[in-house]
Design a protein around this motif. Structure first.
Motif, PDB file in Angstrom:
ATOM      1  N   PHE A  46      -8.305   4.702  -4.567  1.00  0.00           N
ATOM      2  CA  PHE A  46      -9.519   4.134  -3.983  1.00  0.00           C
ATOM      3  C   PHE A  46     -10.529   5.232  -3.672  1.00  0.00           C
ATOM      4  O   PHE A  46     -11.734   5.087  -3.939  1.00  0.00           O
ATOM      5  CB  PHE A  46      -9.175   3.365  -2.702  1.00  0.00           C
ATOM      6  CG  PHE A  46      -8.445   2.076  -2.921  1.00  0.00           C
ATOM      7  CD1 PHE A  46      -8.414   1.470  -4.159  1.00  0.00           C
ATOM      8  CD2 PHE A  46      -7.778   1.463  -1.873  1.00  0.00           C
ATOM      9  CE1 PHE A  46      -7.737   0.273  -4.361  1.00  0.00           C
ATOM     10  CE2 PHE A  46      -7.099   0.260  -2.063  1.00  0.00           C
ATOM     11  CZ  PHE A  46      -7.078  -0.324  -3.310  1.00  0.00           C
ATOM     12  N   GLU A  47     -10.046   6.329  -3.106  1.00  0.00           N
ATOM     13  CA  GLU A  47     -10.948   7.428  -2.758  1.00  0.00           C
ATOM     14  C   GLU A  47     -11.553   8.056  -4.010  1.00  0.00           C
ATOM     15  O   GLU A  47     -12.737   8.416  -4.037  1.00  0.00           O
ATOM     16  CB  GLU A  47     -10.188   8.484  -1.943  1.00  0.00           C
ATOM     17  CG  GLU A  47     -11.042   9.641  -1.456  1.00  0.00           C
ATOM     18  CD  GLU A  47     -12.156   9.200  -0.505  1.00  0.00           C
ATOM     19  OE1 GLU A  47     -13.133   9.958  -0.369  1.00  0.00           O
ATOM     20  OE2 GLU A  47     -12.047   8.102   0.081  1.00  0.00           O
ATOM     21  N   MET A 101       0.835  -1.200   0.000  1.00  0.00           N
ATOM     22  CA  MET A 101       0.000   0.000   0.000  1.00  0.00           C
ATOM     23  C   MET A 101       0.872   1.254   0.000  1.00  0.00           C
ATOM     24  O   MET A 101       1.916   1.300   0.635  1.00  0.00           O
ATOM     25  CB  MET A 101      -0.921  -0.008   1.221  1.00  0.00           C
ATOM     26  CG  MET A 101      -1.833   1.213   1.326  1.00  0.00           C
ATOM     27  SD  MET A 101      -3.025   1.330  -0.041  1.00  0.00           S
ATOM     28  CE  MET A 101      -4.306   0.197   0.550  1.00  0.00           C
ATOM     29  N   GLU A 123      -4.145   4.646  -2.079  1.00  0.00           N
ATOM     30  CA  GLU A 123      -5.215   5.145  -1.209  1.00  0.00           C
ATOM     31  C   GLU A 123      -6.009   6.239  -1.911  1.00  0.00           C
ATOM     32  O   GLU A 123      -7.249   6.269  -1.846  1.00  0.00           O
ATOM     33  CB  GLU A 123      -4.620   5.670   0.095  1.00  0.00           C
ATOM     34  CG  GLU A 123      -4.008   4.583   0.970  1.00  0.00           C
ATOM     35  CD  GLU A 123      -3.333   5.149   2.197  1.00  0.00           C
ATOM     36  OE1 GLU A 123      -3.083   6.374   2.234  1.00  0.00           O
ATOM     37  OE2 GLU A 123      -3.032   4.357   3.132  1.00  0.00           O
ATOM     38  N   GLN A 124      -5.304   7.157  -2.598  1.00  0.00           N
ATOM     39  CA  GLN A 124      -5.983   8.232  -3.324  1.00  0.00           C
ATOM     40  C   GLN A 124      -6.828   7.678  -4.463  1.00  0.00           C
ATOM     41  O   GLN A 124      -7.930   8.160  -4.733  1.00  0.00           O
ATOM     42  CB  GLN A 124      -4.955   9.215  -3.872  1.00  0.00           C
ATOM     43  CG  GLN A 124      -5.539  10.382  -4.653  1.00  0.00           C
ATOM     44  CD  GLN A 124      -6.409  11.267  -3.796  1.00  0.00           C
ATOM     45  OE1 GLN A 124      -5.915  11.900  -2.870  1.00  0.00           O
ATOM     46  NE2 GLN A 124      -7.705  11.317  -4.078  1.00  0.00           N
ATOM     47  N   LEU A 176      -2.832  -5.259   0.628  1.00  0.00           N
ATOM     48  CA  LEU A 176      -3.534  -3.976   0.622  1.00  0.00           C
ATOM     49  C   LEU A 176      -4.639  -3.916   1.674  1.00  0.00           C
ATOM     50  O   LEU A 176      -5.253  -2.867   1.867  1.00  0.00           O
ATOM     51  CB  LEU A 176      -4.142  -3.715  -0.765  1.00  0.00           C
ATOM     52  CG  LEU A 176      -3.163  -3.546  -1.926  1.00  0.00           C
ATOM     53  CD1 LEU A 176      -3.912  -3.254  -3.215  1.00  0.00           C
ATOM     54  CD2 LEU A 176      -2.145  -2.454  -1.646  1.00  0.00           C
ATOM     55  N   PRO A 217       0.379   5.945  -0.651  1.00  0.00           N
ATOM     56  CA  PRO A 217      -0.624   7.020  -0.720  1.00  0.00           C
ATOM     57  C   PRO A 217      -1.322   7.129  -2.068  1.00  0.00           C
ATOM     58  O   PRO A 217      -2.499   7.519  -2.127  1.00  0.00           O
ATOM     59  CB  PRO A 217       0.198   8.277  -0.406  1.00  0.00           C
ATOM     60  CG  PRO A 217       1.338   7.784   0.430  1.00  0.00           C
ATOM     61  CD  PRO A 217       1.670   6.436  -0.125  1.00  0.00           C
TER      62      PRO A 217
END
Length: 289
Positions: A180-181, A172, A177-178, A221, A174
């Protein structure tokens, strides 16, 4: 050198199959899992603020390589390399370049793998002879793009070993993560889509992403995958296979072939593109391409 990519050859049949789009989330996650790609996306991509334009430009570029003819592919490859020379920055205290050879080869590898995975999940697996032809043709595309010969595994078996070893080193970050958002919150591409319908888009994309990522990477993840999810995915995949497999390859790839030919023409007429779309054409050096 492989056979040219013409009607009936493996790359022609599979690279633009509409089922490849079901792995869009998967390939994006695998690309930004690479730290250099993640840094480039962070510093130079506008996909979080304007994902639809970014997606259309990416699709237009990809279509040219396989369906735009040899001259169109050579021009697009030169344009992309010139464009990416300006994508530099600093990540973890070290300078990076979007043309970092290993990162550049990895992005190409993810695109090579998508059609094979799409057929494995939603169609019929490619035969040994088809895989051999497909991989050789995509290596020629890689050479056009400027991927170094030493970064192109010699055959499909070696490619799979390389691919698996790369994925084994990812975790994983950033950028993932971004991503996914962004999938959860991306606005509708057109206003007339009902909100209730659009909410399902993010759920389906995230479900397919979880379903098609390599299982070990999915676990790293922290993405949950249950036996119930597996049954649901198998039912979905069976339905897609049942509907799509009987469709002739020429129809399954028609949209990408049309886009490829259209964008070769627009490359030669950038003012027409600017008038119709309100931006620079596919032959431009726009940093948003």
């Amino acid at each position: 050198m492989a056979r040219p990519i013409v009607r009936g050859t493996a790359a022609w049949k599979y690279f633009g199959d509409f089922r490849d789009g079901l792995l869009a989330g998967q390939v994006l996650v695998l690309q930004v899992a690479h730290p250099v790609v993640a840094a480039g996306v962070r510093d130079h991509s506008d996909y979080t603020s304007d994902p639809w334009t970014r997606l259309m430009r990416t699709g237009a570029s990809l279509s040219i390589y396989v369906y735009g003819g040899a001259s169109g592919a050579r021009f697009e490859a030169a344009r992309l390399r010139a464009l990416h020379r300006s994508f530099t920055g600093v990540a973890s205290g070290r300078r990076y370049s979007a043309l970092d050879p290993l990162a550049y080869a990895w992005v190409h590898a993810t695109l090579v793998k998508v059609p094979v995975d799409a057929q494995r999940f939603f169609g019929r697996q490619l035969s040994s002879s088809e895989l051999e032809e497909y991989y050789a043709q995509m290596c020629d595309v890689g050479r056009m793009l400027g991927v170094r010969e030493r970064d192109l595994p010699p055959d499909w078996a070696a490619f799979e070993r390389y691919y698996d070893s790369m994925v084994a080193g990812f975790s994983m970050n950033p950028a993932i993560e971004q991503l996914f958002e962004t999938i959860r919150t991306v606005p509708k591409p057109v206003r007339w889509l009902p909100d209730s319908w659009w909410r399902w888009h993010g759920r389906i994309q995230l479900f397919l992403l979880r379903a098609t990522l390599p299982p070990e990477f999915r676990e790293r993840l922290g993405l949950l995958w249950t036996s119930r999810d597996e049954r649901r995915f198998r039912r979905f995949a069976s339905a897609v296979r049942l509907v799509a497999t009987p469709i002739p390859a020429g129809l399954r790839t028609a949209h990408m072939r049309w886009i490829g030919k259209l964008n070769v023409w627009l490359r030669a007429h950038p003012k027409v593109y600017e008038r119709l779309i309100g931006g620079q054409g596919p032959g431009s050096a726009s940093p948003r391409a």
